[in-house]
Design a protein around this motif. Structure first.
Motif: not given
Length: 359
Positions: A8, A39, A41, A131-132, A249
């Motif tokens: 992420s 992706r 996050s 999310f995110p 991340c």
């Protein structure tokens, strides 16, 4: 793509007014072309970065867009918004209502009114998506700490944290963009909220105790006064390492902060000398955070990327110079200026060596 297809992304967006908004849009455009927006996050932002995230979410009814949505709809729509709407008249028009005269000094409240009337942002902080995970960052004038707004909490680690209840998103965005000297702080009545914090620094995060408000009223300034990169939620500059929760991340820092120009030609009685000193202090604070993040990147080539509007490897042609040194303002951009700044963000992201290793 790399062999980490599910990693992420955490993105920190700097301040810098409408220049930052256009630059970050260019960075997002590059990420969307790579199919990476899905992706994302975590998002952390200050000032212009916060205004941009708020505008994106409002445009998509408080939902983060997919890469294809961003390219087909978000980018062209926000280009129109940033080039053809002006928040400043909206803030001044709010003064036509006598009930808003009390905000003449705390002008961040007037900016919030303009965000509601001009951009139509009437959502609440609690409407932020799960999310995110999003953090809009301000600065608490009373203690000098980072005050952040998240979907389920707001506050700083000294005051404690409270549920945002019906706190307006426009006010949170205005706090994040309330540049000292340009906007006054946004004041909130602390006694209207129930505050909780850990008994001590080493206590478990879920071991919270109710505490009385430290101050009757809180005065909240631009998050850039504390951290204009917006990086603190993800990164510990003291340890040169990602914080817990972001350690898995890929951290991207998009930095469109004002570049300190060389030269000093000011009359001894020119009050702008004080601004020059403030600009130097701000530049040194930013530089220390950047150096810490670069140390982290050198240790972990796959840990993240730093995307800087004045990135040296890209030849500073006339268009790039105009983008780099575009003034920090909330006034609308011309279409040519928007394209120059956004293209700069896209180009720097495209040529960034750390980001290339990820994409």
């Amino acid at each position: 793509m790399t062999d980490r297809p599910q990693q992420s992304i955490a993105i920190a967006l700097s301040g810098g007014g409408i220049r930052a908004m256009a630059f970050h849009l260019g960075v997002f455009k590059f990420l969307a072309e790579m199919g990476l927006l899905e992706r994302v996050s975590k998002l952390s932002s200050v000032s212009g970065g916060s205004l941009l995230v708020g505008l994106i979410l409002h445009h998509h009814k408080m939902r983060w867009p997919t890469s294809s949505e961003f390219l087909a709809d978000t980018y062209p729509s926000l280009r129109t918004t940033l080039c053809h709407t002006n928040l400043i008249p909206g803030a001044l028009l709010a003064l036509l209502k006598p009930c808003n005269w009390r905000f003449l000094i705390s002008r961040a409240n007037l900016l919030a009114k303009a965000l509601e009337s001009v951009w139509g942002i009437h959502e609440k902080v609690c409407d932020l998506p799960e999310f995110p995970e999003i953090s809009f960052n301000g600065t608490t004038a009373e203690n000098g700490k980072r005050f952040r707004f998240k979907r389920d909490s707001m506050g700083d680690y000294l005051l404690g944290y409270a549920k945002p209840q019906d706190f307006q998103l426009a006010e949170a965005l205005a706090v994040s963009a309330a540049v000292p000297g340009v906007f006054g702080p946004l004041a909130i009545e602390a006694s209207k909220f129930n505050w909780e914090r850990r008994a001590n620094w080493g206590a478990p995060k879920d071991d919270l105790q109710q505490v009385p408000p430290s101050f009757k009223r809180l005065h909240l300034y631009d998050g850039g006064a504390y951290d204009n990169l917006g990086i603190e939620p993800f990164f510990d500059c003291g340890k040169n390492a990602a914080k817990e929760g972001a350690d898995d991340c890929y951290i991207i820092v998009s930095d469109a902060g004002a570049v300190l120009k060389d030269g000093f030609r000011m009359h001894p009685f020119n009050f702008m000398r004080l601004k020059r000193v403030s600009d130097i202090q701000g530049e040194q604070t930013r530089s220390l955070r950047v150096r810490s993040f670069w140390t982290f990147l050198k240790r972990s080539a796959t840990g993240g990327a730093y995307i800087y509007i004045a990135e040296p490897p890209i030849p500073p042609d006339k268009s790039a110079q105009g983008a780099i040194f575009y003034r920090t303002t909330l006034s609308p951009l011309s279409e040519s200026d928007f394209d120059a700044i956004a293209d700069r963000g896209h180009a720097v992201a495209n040529l960034n060596q750390q980001l290339a290793s990820f994409t």
